[in-house]
Design a protein around this motif. Structure first.
Motif, PDB file in Angstrom:
ATOM      1  N   GLN A1183     -46.704   3.659  10.665  1.00 58.21           N
ATOM      2  CA  GLN A1183     -47.703   4.209  11.280  1.00 58.21           C
ATOM      3  C   GLN A1183     -48.873   4.564  10.113  1.00 58.21           C
ATOM      4  O   GLN A1183     -50.070   4.557  10.241  1.00 58.21           O
ATOM      5  N   ASN A1184     -48.487   5.081   8.983  1.00 61.74           N
ATOM      6  CA  ASN A1184     -49.266   5.295   7.821  1.00 61.74           C
ATOM      7  C   ASN A1184     -49.967   4.286   7.348  1.00 61.74           C
ATOM      8  O   ASN A1184     -51.295   4.134   7.117  1.00 61.74           O
ATOM      9  N   GLU A1185     -49.249   3.013   7.413  1.00 59.86           N
ATOM     10  CA  GLU A1185     -49.706   1.784   6.757  1.00 59.86           C
ATOM     11  C   GLU A1185     -50.897   1.428   7.839  1.00 59.86           C
ATOM     12  O   GLU A1185     -51.965   0.922   7.531  1.00 59.86           O
ATOM     13  N   SER A1186     -50.790   1.439   9.337  1.00 60.12           N
ATOM     14  CA  SER A1186     -51.806   1.033  10.229  1.00 60.12           C
ATOM     15  C   SER A1186     -52.994   1.909   9.949  1.00 60.12           C
ATOM     16  O   SER A1186     -53.921   1.659  10.300  1.00 60.12           O
ATOM     17  N   THR A1187     -52.669   3.281   9.602  1.00 56.98           N
ATOM     18  CA  THR A1187     -54.025   4.319   9.595  1.00 56.98           C
ATOM     19  C   THR A1187     -54.567   3.871   8.434  1.00 56.98           C
ATOM     20  O   THR A1187     -55.800   3.909   8.431  1.00 56.98           O
ATOM     21  N   MET A1188     -54.056   3.723   7.346  1.00 57.22           N
ATOM     22  CA  MET A1188     -54.637   3.307   6.367  1.00 57.22           C
ATOM     23  C   MET A1188     -55.348   2.164   6.464  1.00 57.22           C
ATOM     24  O   MET A1188     -56.642   1.855   6.094  1.00 57.22           O
ATOM     25  N   ASP A1189     -54.871   0.887   6.961  1.00 57.00           N
ATOM     26  CA  ASP A1189     -55.667  -0.349   7.419  1.00 57.00           C
ATOM     27  C   ASP A1189     -56.658  -0.019   8.110  1.00 57.00           C
ATOM     28  O   ASP A1189     -57.713  -0.756   7.811  1.00 57.00           O
ATOM     29  N   ILE A1190     -56.584   0.804   9.196  1.00 62.43           N
ATOM     30  CA  ILE A1190     -57.974   0.924   9.762  1.00 62.43           C
ATOM     31  C   ILE A1190     -59.154   1.391   8.888  1.00 62.43           C
ATOM     32  O   ILE A1190     -60.491   1.000   8.968  1.00 62.43           O
ATOM     33  N   ASN A1191     -58.649   2.477   7.982  1.00 61.67           N
ATOM     34  CA  ASN A1191     -59.861   3.105   7.248  1.00 61.67           C
ATOM     35  C   ASN A1191     -60.214   1.876   6.229  1.00 61.67           C
ATOM     36  O   ASN A1191     -61.449   1.842   5.876  1.00 61.67           O
ATOM     37  N   GLN A1192     -59.263   1.270   5.551  1.00 63.08           N
ATOM     38  CA  GLN A1192     -59.560   0.023   4.649  1.00 63.08           C
ATOM     39  C   GLN A1192     -60.483  -0.826   5.115  1.00 63.08           C
ATOM     40  O   GLN A1192     -61.368  -1.241   4.470  1.00 63.08           O
ATOM     41  N   LYS A1193     -60.258  -1.224   6.344  1.00 65.20           N
ATOM     42  CA  LYS A1193     -61.184  -2.090   6.893  1.00 65.20           C
ATOM     43  C   LYS A1193     -62.544  -1.773   6.972  1.00 65.20           C
ATOM     44  O   LYS A1193     -63.461  -2.786   6.952  1.00 65.20           O
ATOM     45  N   SER A1194     -62.651  -0.594   7.277  1.00 68.95           N
ATOM     46  CA  SER A1194     -64.194  -0.041   7.388  1.00 68.95           C
ATOM     47  C   SER A1194     -64.932   0.183   5.896  1.00 68.95           C
ATOM     48  O   SER A1194     -65.947  -0.372   5.942  1.00 68.95           O
ATOM     49  N   VAL A1195     -64.057   0.569   5.159  1.00 68.73           N
ATOM     50  CA  VAL A1195     -64.460   0.692   3.757  1.00 68.73           C
ATOM     51  C   VAL A1195     -65.033  -0.634   3.063  1.00 68.73           C
ATOM     52  O   VAL A1195     -65.805  -0.929   2.824  1.00 68.73           O
ATOM     53  N   TYR A1196     -64.106  -1.859   3.488  1.00 69.22           N
ATOM     54  CA  TYR A1196     -64.143  -3.135   2.699  1.00 69.22           C
ATOM     55  C   TYR A1196     -65.173  -3.659   3.623  1.00 69.22           C
ATOM     56  O   TYR A1196     -66.176  -4.262   2.729  1.00 69.22           O
ATOM     57  N   SER A1197     -65.484  -3.519   4.742  1.00 70.39           N
ATOM     58  CA  SER A1197     -66.822  -3.908   5.548  1.00 70.39           C
ATOM     59  C   SER A1197     -67.954  -3.500   4.791  1.00 70.39           C
ATOM     60  O   SER A1197     -68.933  -4.145   4.708  1.00 70.39           O
ATOM     61  N   TRP A1198     -67.982  -2.185   4.456  1.00 68.01           N
ATOM     62  CA  TRP A1198     -68.909  -1.535   4.024  1.00 68.01           C
ATOM     63  C   TRP A1198     -69.548  -2.015   2.599  1.00 68.01           C
ATOM     64  O   TRP A1198     -70.505  -2.320   2.531  1.00 68.01           O
ATOM     65  N   ILE A1199     -68.310  -2.154   1.923  1.00 66.86           N
ATOM     66  CA  ILE A1199     -68.610  -2.858   0.661  1.00 66.86           C
ATOM     67  C   ILE A1199     -69.195  -4.235   0.578  1.00 66.86           C
ATOM     68  O   ILE A1199     -70.008  -4.616   0.045  1.00 66.86           O
ATOM     69  N   VAL A1200     -68.598  -5.288   1.587  1.00 70.35           N
ATOM     70  CA  VAL A1200     -69.157  -6.366   1.860  1.00 70.35           C
ATOM     71  C   VAL A1200     -70.730  -6.320   2.337  1.00 70.35           C
ATOM     72  O   VAL A1200     -71.547  -7.217   1.796  1.00 70.35           O
ATOM     73  N   SER A1201     -70.831  -5.342   3.143  1.00 74.11           N
ATOM     74  CA  SER A1201     -72.341  -5.245   3.664  1.00 74.11           C
ATOM     75  C   SER A1201     -73.131  -5.087   2.353  1.00 74.11           C
ATOM     76  O   SER A1201     -74.374  -5.608   2.354  1.00 74.11           O
ATOM     77  N   ASN A1202     -72.767  -4.217   1.575  1.00 71.03           N
ATOM     78  CA  ASN A1202     -73.805  -4.055   0.322  1.00 71.03           C
ATOM     79  C   ASN A1202     -73.811  -5.202  -0.450  1.00 71.03           C
ATOM     80  O   ASN A1202     -75.112  -5.462  -0.944  1.00 71.03           O
ATOM     81  N   ARG A1203     -72.847  -6.102  -0.560  1.00 73.72           N
ATOM     82  CA  ARG A1203     -72.733  -7.235  -1.437  1.00 73.72           C
ATOM     83  C   ARG A1203     -73.858  -8.317  -0.640  1.00 73.72           C
ATOM     84  O   ARG A1203     -74.533  -8.931  -1.299  1.00 73.72           O
ATOM     85  N   TRP A1204     -73.597  -8.299   0.640  1.00 76.31           N
ATOM     86  CA  TRP A1204     -74.317  -9.224   1.668  1.00 76.31           C
ATOM     87  C   TRP A1204     -76.016  -8.839   1.299  1.00 76.31           C
ATOM     88  O   TRP A1204     -76.706  -9.882   0.913  1.00 76.31           O
TER      89      TRP A1204
END
Length: 1543
Positions: A1183-1204
């Protein structure tokens, strides 16, 4: 070498004269060898690795796509052209002399190369991403090299007839095919099988080109532009980036590293012991040394205070130095790759200034050839392009490293928390552990982003200095000295700013405290008309806060001033020294602009290095904390065996356990055998080790000797129930499958059915954190139901019956635990205090001080007459009456009613709500809204009007309205805004001037070519350059100081508007708006307006002006550039618009998805023993991993949007550079070197600024929302004015007569009437009691008198004045109320009685005396100035009530309303209040709203309300005679005649 090559291709290999002419070209041999072999060499070194998937992969090939077929056809055609060329060579060979070798080797090389390409295309079908980066790079290289041959062939063809037609044609066919292949390989090749994967994450299948330009992300940006993104829209992470995968690698490395570190630790300990144990060791120290050691030892303990509390003696040692190693080992690929990208980037950074130098030389030199200029322009463009691609890849890797490090650390902390031994667990509180997760892991993430600056900044600094030395010689040192000198100045300013910030935080806290008090006690403020006094208090604090804010802003302006001066000062120092040192040193354009470019390069590493170092120091602390935590001991469960032994479920063998490894044993030599299916009670006095015995079974304790053998699965019910923040049903199922029949059976047995009826959504009700919306008993029963449902073999029950009422506990024992209960076949170990159940258990274990003193059945133990019998005597007497009651009800099977402990407030509220919904909806549930149960509102299909009390907060999405910016500027003051803008314009005018002057200065070198440079001219040049530079900074200083004042003005205005409006809004607003929401406006949004917005505005203006001035300078040099600005500007604008909306939403998602990580962790830590007992660690980890992944994916997406964004903007920047250089080359004859240098060096600088402008725009848009939110609350509808034209006569009300004339009122426009036409007269000095059942409208009556509610019809007249016609304060100041719940405010006691200082001290003391508080207040050291803590916590409830009475006595108005306190006022206080009121308010009109009839039996008349109408209104005696509602109520209260009024 060249001779061999010339023989190889039969022509000249190299001749420099080929290049020294306007139509330069490369020799044919060079074209045939070098230009062919470079790309092929690159390909043959890297290409074969691409075939690995063919050999290794077990996967089956993905299917053939159109794109794949096209690629293979083109490659096959290339093979054919190469074969044709080879055949041609053989054919020609037979006809004439032998051809040069090159004609054979090149086609054969090409044939093998194209075959390899075919193979690679096929091999990539084994991979998800089907195209190859290596191939893409090869096509690019090949096309670039081929271009040179291409143009020379075309030129030859134009000059005369073509000598070798077939080869000519073949070359062009081959070149065309390569071009097509290059274009095709840009597209992503997606097999039908991978379509699904692509939907989840297109990055996996994106082509190489799409990856480096982040083209695959574009669809997300579009989606974000069209609608606000939700977390479902964000793409999944790649499998290797998921928390599970990262953590698996990390854990492996961690284990080995920790093992090594522990070995080191053992060595250290041994050494220490050796030193301490060595007797002559102390004597061979010199005296001084031993003194030092003493001093050191004294210092040690003081340092240890923070950190860990659990350790005795010196600081406990822990395995050190392994964490960073582990992280490096885990993420080494990332680190190596990013180092490579960073190196390439850093190298290219220094290529641009050199190219600039060549370009300026080219423009200044009349003789140079045009092609050189074009070459330089193209090279500048390419360097900029490669640089930006490398930089973006580097950033992506760094940020990815950051989030992966954070994820792995959080996982490690979480896993550790699940396996940690209880001793280690004691060392840190839950809060501290959550802090490790939030603060320390976050700090690692931040450092990971910039870690490479550690080597890259020094490298850049050294290279810059080397290149600068080459340009200006030793005079560079002057510039560098100027830079270094600015560092301490800045450090000093930062330190000053910090102290101001700290002071301001205090003011903020104080203001927020008072604000939340005002909002909590708003009703009292309104009833007493005290708003102005509190507004004044808030404004005083606010004034202090703003004063600090102004000072802080001034400091900031100075530091900005210093920072702006820096580049000017540096270049001024260097150039002046350079010119003054030697007469022959003449500053020319090449030197000046190359130097300026290099100084610009220098600025960033100089600024970054100190930041990185300081954050490393902070991380060092975090490292130690994490190493101590993660290196702690794990739970050792070796003492719990699971061997099958016949006829025994649990067997203790001489078990001795302690809480800490070397602590005292709490369980001593316990030897016990528990038969399967038996019910064993464990009893003993408090502290005899009952719960420890349970913990030992669960493996939570340190084993000293012996062991425990347990057969089968465990279920555990702890003493304090642990409830998860999930639905009630999930809490009971606890991760098991749902079996409906068993579930219903369990719920019935655990007496949860009546509770489910009360909860708004039944078993789907969301339970808040820590079970906040359940009573103690309900929590305990849910906890029991969880155990029963889990269907384990052995049940360990730690006193589950203590939290529930007697009759419920009996029911539970019968239906669940006892011999006839649900668990009758299971082994049950029950720790209990209640004696009544002991006769029914199979076996009783008596514990005394951790050892079993005796065990056996109830009758055996009674006969023994030892410890157990004493225990019975001790508790029996207390329980006798209870057990007697029990025995009478033994035979009837009681269905439990819901308990009504005092803790069951929620249940009561719910019950009340249910009954209120049944009647019309009235407002007795004021603030207990059903909103805390989120799902509640989904259930009832048709909503009663106004059933939902609290509206959802409007979240602003989409674009911020332009009017908000205007709103803010208006608050700043339009004149201020105008002059601030003018200041910035002035600064940039001076900036452009400085640069133009510099370019004129450098052109002097041409004008005075072979003459001596006049001293006067030189001094003029230096002087004006310096003056312009300083004026630039002065303008900026002017603008920033003005903006500081303007910003503070805006803050003052906005806060003032917000505060005064909030105090003017009607009560109903506070009932429908949660306090937190209003407080947030005052805290977060005002903070944003105070500090963030001014900064954002300033940065935005700076960036904007910088870009405008750069474009202006380029246009001055080459006017045609203005045409190019337009398309670039349009592209830029669109990119910006799309990006901002996406980025804003992703930031929001990040913060929304981050909090569940921490709250889930906090929950886990508090429920550790339960999770371990059930063996659910894996599920919680997942459960912790899936909670983490949800946050990770939004942060990752934000990072990529900046690079884009960045890569697109940098492309715009590169185009600006290219065009400025190109236009300079085209208009060569008309331009001086100086102006070209100016235009290109400005262009080189523009990329960063473009990037910043977008960042700032986005930030400004995010922050301006605060203005919008504050503005929203300044527009809320106000209540009637406080003072109107019509003032009541002086001394009103003198008589105190009240008349109600057909008075109607409702709470909110959409609701039913609460009072439906009340008509009555209350005479002067009459005492009237008001009674009625809950919701009859009693409290509404007081609200109407004070006009908290405005009339819906009818009037209230007091002493001939219609109260609706006068101002609210005139009305409220002349009435007095003693409210139901006594509300006090922080401040002095005197302030609580008389906030306006209207009365003298004598009067205040008199009031206190009458309120029976005088003696108490006289004993206080400060007397009337005694500080009351928040909510009056430091006074008892009774005293608070008396303070409210004193308030009323001070006011001494003609009309007193007494809203009788139902709160826990003791009878004594109540009596005091009643007598005081009778004596002191004898000549006033008193309205008493009664809940207890005793208090109003002596009133003149009693008003009985029912459903908003007066049903009876007469003296109490009359009403008792009449058999009406009142007499029925009196009968219930046990009052039969009016004589029993005593109390």
């Amino acid at each position: 070498m060249s001779a061999a090559l010339e023989e190889f291709c039969g022509s000249v290999f190299w001749n420099a004269s080929y290049l020294a002419r306007p139509d330069a070209d490369l020799p044919v041999c060079f074209q045939q060898t070098v230009l062919v072999w470079v790309p092929l060499g690159f390909f043959w070194i890297l290409g074969p690795w691409q075939l690995l998937p063919m050999c290794k992969s077990r996967a089956k090939k993905s299917s053939v796509t159109k794109l794949y077929i096209i690629k293979q056809v083109l490659a096959a055609l290339l093979v054919l052209t190469a074969v044709a060329e080879l055949a041609l060579a053989f054919v020609e060979d037979t006809e004439q002399d032998p051809l040069p070798a090159v004609w054979y080797t090149n086609p054969s090389l090409y044939i093998t190369t194209w075959l390899l390409v075919l193979l690679i295309h096929d091999a990539r079908r084994f991979c998800l991403r089907r195209d190859s980066g290596i191939l893409f790079c090869f096509w690019t290289l090949s096309l670039l090299c081929g271009m040179l041959s291409f143009q020379s062939l075309v030129r030859r063809a134009l000059q005369g007839p073509i000598s070798d037609v077939p080869r000519f044609v073949l070359f062009f066919i081959s070149y065309g095919l390569q071009l097509l292949l290059f274009l095709v390989s840009g597209f992503s090749d997606i097999a039908p099988e991978t379509k699904e994967i692509r939907k989840k994450n297109p990055q996996v299948t994106a082509s190489f080109l799409s990856s480096i330009t982040f083209e695959w992300y574009t669809s997300m940006v579009f989606k974000g532009y069209r609608k606000p993104l939700e977390i479902e829209d964000v793409w999944e992470l790649k499998d290797k980036d998921k928390t599970k995968a990262i953590y698996a690698v990390m854990e492996k490395n961690m284990k080995t590293a920790v093992r090594k570190a522990q070995a080191e630790l053992e060595k250290r300990k041994r050494k220490k012991r050796h030193q301490e144990g060595d007797p002559d060791h102390g004597n061979n120290m010199s005296k001084a040394q031993s003194q030092d050691i003493l001093v050191l030892e004294e210092k040690q303990p003081k340092r240890k205070k923070e950190g860990d509390k659990g350790d005795s003696g010196p600081h406990k040692d822990f395995p050190r130095g392994w964490l960073v190693k582990t992280l490096c080992k885990t993420f080494w690929q990332n680190l190596v790759l990013s180092v490579a990208f960073k190196l390439v980037h850093d190298g290219l950074v220094f290529v641009s200034p050199q190219l600039l130098k060549l370009l300026i030389a080219f423009v200044s030199d009349e003789e140079s050839f045009a092609w050189q200029g074009y070459l330089y322009a193209i090279l500048l463009f390419l360097t900029a392009l490669i640089q930006s691609v490398c930089l973006q890849q580097y950033f992506t890797l760094c940020f990815q490293l950051g989030i992966n490090v954070r994820a792995s650390l959080i996982s490690a902390i979480y896993k550790k928390a699940l396996t940690m031994s209880s001793a280690t667990r004691k060392e840190s509180t839950v809060g501290e552990t959550v802090n490790l997760m939030s603060a320390d892991a976050q700090r690692f993430m931040d450092v990971a982003n910039f870690i490479h600056h550690l080597w890259s900044s020094p490298l850049q600094i050294i290279l810059s200095i080397v290149f600068l030395w080459g340009e200006l010689g030793p005079s560079v040192l002057a510039g560098i000295a100027a830079m270094v000198l600015l560092i301490p100045i800045n450090a000093f300013l930062v330190a000053k700013a910090k102290t101001i910030q700290v002071r301001n935080m205090k003011n903020k806290d104080e203001r927020m405290k008072i604000m939340s008090e005002i909002l909590n006690g708003i009703k009292i403020l309104k009833l007493f008309a005290w708003e102005p006094s509190f507004e004044k208090r808030v404004n005083e604090i606010r004034a202090r806060e703003l004063k600090d804010l102004v000072n802080f802003s001034y400091l900031q302006s100075v530091s900005i001033f210093v920072f702006t001066c820096a580049p000017v000062l540096v270049s001024l120092a260097s150039f002046a020294v350079y010119v003054l040192v030697d007469e022959n040193n003449i500053l020319d354009a090449q030197k000046a602009f190359t130097a300026i470019s290099l100084f610009n390069v220098l600025r960033s590493p100089m600024a970054m290095l100190p930041m990185v170092l300081s954050s490393l120091v902070q991380t060092n602390v975090s490292t130690a904390r994490l190493e101590r935590y993660l290196g702690g001991e794990d739970l050792d469960t070796s003492a719990i065996h699971h061997d099958p032994i016949a006829g025994s479920a649990v067997r203790f063998s001489e078990a001795t356990f302690a809480w800490e490894r070397d602590g005292n044993a709490v369980i001593r030599d316990v030897t016990l055998d528990i038969a399967p299916g038996s019910l064993v009670a464990v009893v003993g006095a408090v502290g005899s080790g009952k719960s420890s015995l349970v913990s030992a079974m669960l493996g939570e304790m340190e084993n000293i000797k012996g062991h425990i053998n347990i057969q089968g699965s465990l279920a555990y019910v702890p003493q304090q129930a642990w409830i998860q923040n999930a639905t009630l049903k999930d809490n009971i199922l606890f991760g098991s499958e749902l079996d409906e029949a068993r579930y219903q059976q369990v719920i019935k047995a655990c007496a949860l059915l009546p509770d489910l009826e009360l909860l708004p959504a039944g078993d789907q009700t969301e339970i808040g954190e820590k079970g906040i919306n359940l009573s103690g008993g309900q929590k305990q029963r849910v906890s029991l139901a969880r155990a029963v449902y889990s269907n384990a073999d052995i049940y360990v029950l730690d006193d589950p019956l203590s939290a529930v009422d007697a009759h419920v506990s009996k029911y539970l024992f019968e239906h669940v635990l006892g011999p006839k209960g649900l668990l009758q076949k299971k082994t049950r170990i029950l720790v209990t205090h209640s004696i009544s159940y002991l006769p029914q258990v199979d076996n009783i274990v008596v514990l005394v001080a951790g050892a079993v003193s005796e065990h056996g059945s109830y009758s055996t133990l009674l006969a023994n007459r030892s410890a157990f019998a004493q225990f019975l005597n001790l508790y029996g007497s207390q329980e006798e009456d209870a057990s007697e009651k029990n025995t009478t009800a033994e035979d009837e099977d009681i269905e439990p009613c819901v308990e009504e402990g005092p803790d069951d407030v929620v249940t009561m509220t719910l019950k009340r709500e249910a009954s209120i919904h049944r009647r019309e909806f009235s407002r007795s549930l004021s603030k207990t809204s059903t909103n805390s149960w989120k799902k509640a509102q989904e259930e009832p299909p048709q909503k009663l009007k106004g059933q939902q009390l609290i509206e959802k907060e409007a979240v602003e999405t989409g674009k911020v309205k332009f009017s908000m910016y205007l709103q803010y500027l208006r608050a700043v003051g339009l004149w201020y805004s105008f002059w601030i803008a003018m200041g910035y314009v002035g600064q940039y005018v001076a900036f452009v001037g400085t640069n133009l002057w510099l370019s004129a200065w450098t052109d002097d070198a041409q004008h005075y070519l072979n003459q001596t440079y006049p001293v006067k001219q030189r001094d003029l040049r230096i002087g004006v350059f310096g003056a312009l530079g300083v004026s630039q900074a002065v303008f900026l200083l002017f603008a920033t100081i003005l903006s500081a004042q303007g910003a503070v003005r805006a803050s003052r205005v906005m806060h003032q508007q917000l505060l005064s409006n909030i105090l003017h809004v009607p009560m109903s607003f506070f009932d429908t708006t949660p306090t937190g929401r209003i407080v947030n406006r005052f805290a977060k949004d005002i903070f944003t307006i105070d500090e963030t917005i001014p900064m954002s505005f300033r940065s935005w203006l700076t960036c904007f002006m910088a870009i405008i001035s750069t474009l202006l300078m380029i246009s001055l040099a080459t006017p045609f550039f203005a045409l190019i600005i337009i398309p670039l500007g349009i592209f830029y604008y669109f990119v910006l618009r799309f990006y901002v909306s996406t980025s804003r939403q992703l930031r929001r998602l990040d913060s929304v998805t981050r909090s569940p990580i921490y709250s889930h962790f906090g929950e886990t830590v508090s429920g550790l023993s339960v999770i371990r007992a059930y063996g659910h660690q894996e599920r919680f980890l997942q459960q912790n991993e899936s909670t983490m992944d949800i946050n990770q994916k939004s942060v990752y997406s934000w990072i990529v949007s900046n690079r884009w964004l960045a890569i697109r903007l940098e492309f715009v920047g590169s185009l600006v550079v290219f065009f400025s250089a190109l236009l300079a080359v085209i208009s060569k004859g008309t331009l001086d070197g100086g102006i070209v240098g100016l235009s290109v060096s400005s262009a080189l600088n523009v990329t960063q600024t473009l990037n910043w402008l977008v960042r700032m725009s986005s930030e400004l848009e995010t922050n301006i929302v605060a203005v919008e939110r504050v503005h929203e609350y300044t527009k809320v509808k106000n209540e009637a004015p406080w003072v109107t034209e019509k003032r009541p006569p002086h001394g009103w009300p003198s008589k105190g007569e009240i008349q109600f004339v057909d008075y109607k009122v409702r709470y909110r426009p959409e609701l039913e009437l609460v009072l439906r036409g009340i008509t009555c007269n209350i005479g002067s000095t009459e005492k009237v009691g008001v009674v009625g059942r809950t919701g009859a409208g009693k409290s509404s009556l007081t609200n109407c008198l004070f006009r908290v509610l405005e009339a819906a019809g009818g009037t209230i007249v007091i002493d001939g004045v219609d109260i609706a016609t006068i101002g609210l304060h005139d009305l409220r100041q002349n009435l007095t109320i003693i409210p139901q719940d006594p509300v006090l405010f922080t401040g002095t006691l005197r302030m609580n009685l008389d906030p306006f200082d209207q009365y003298t001290d004598e009067e205040v003391w008199k009031a206190l005396e009458l309120a029976h508080l005088k003696t108490y207040v006289q004993t206080l050291p400060e007397g009337l100035l005694h500080l009351v803590s928040e909510g009056g916590e430091n006074l008892s409830v009774g005293q608070r009530q008396l303070v409210c009475l004193a308030r009323a006595l001070l006011r001494k108005a003609k009309i007193l309303i007494l809203d009788e306190a139902t709160a826990a006022v003791d009878l004594e206080t109540d009596h005091l209040i009643q007598t005081t009121i009778r004596s002191e308010f004898a000549d006033c009109t008193v309205l008493t709203i009664a809940h207890r009839l005793h208090t109003i039996m002596d009133s003149n008349r009693v008003m009985v309300l029912q459903a908003g109408r007066i049903v009876e209104y007469d003296s109490p005696e009359e009403l008792l005679k009449k058999q009406g509602i009142f007499s029925a109520m009196a009968k219930d209260a046990g009052i039969t005649n009016t004589e029993t009024t005593a109390l």
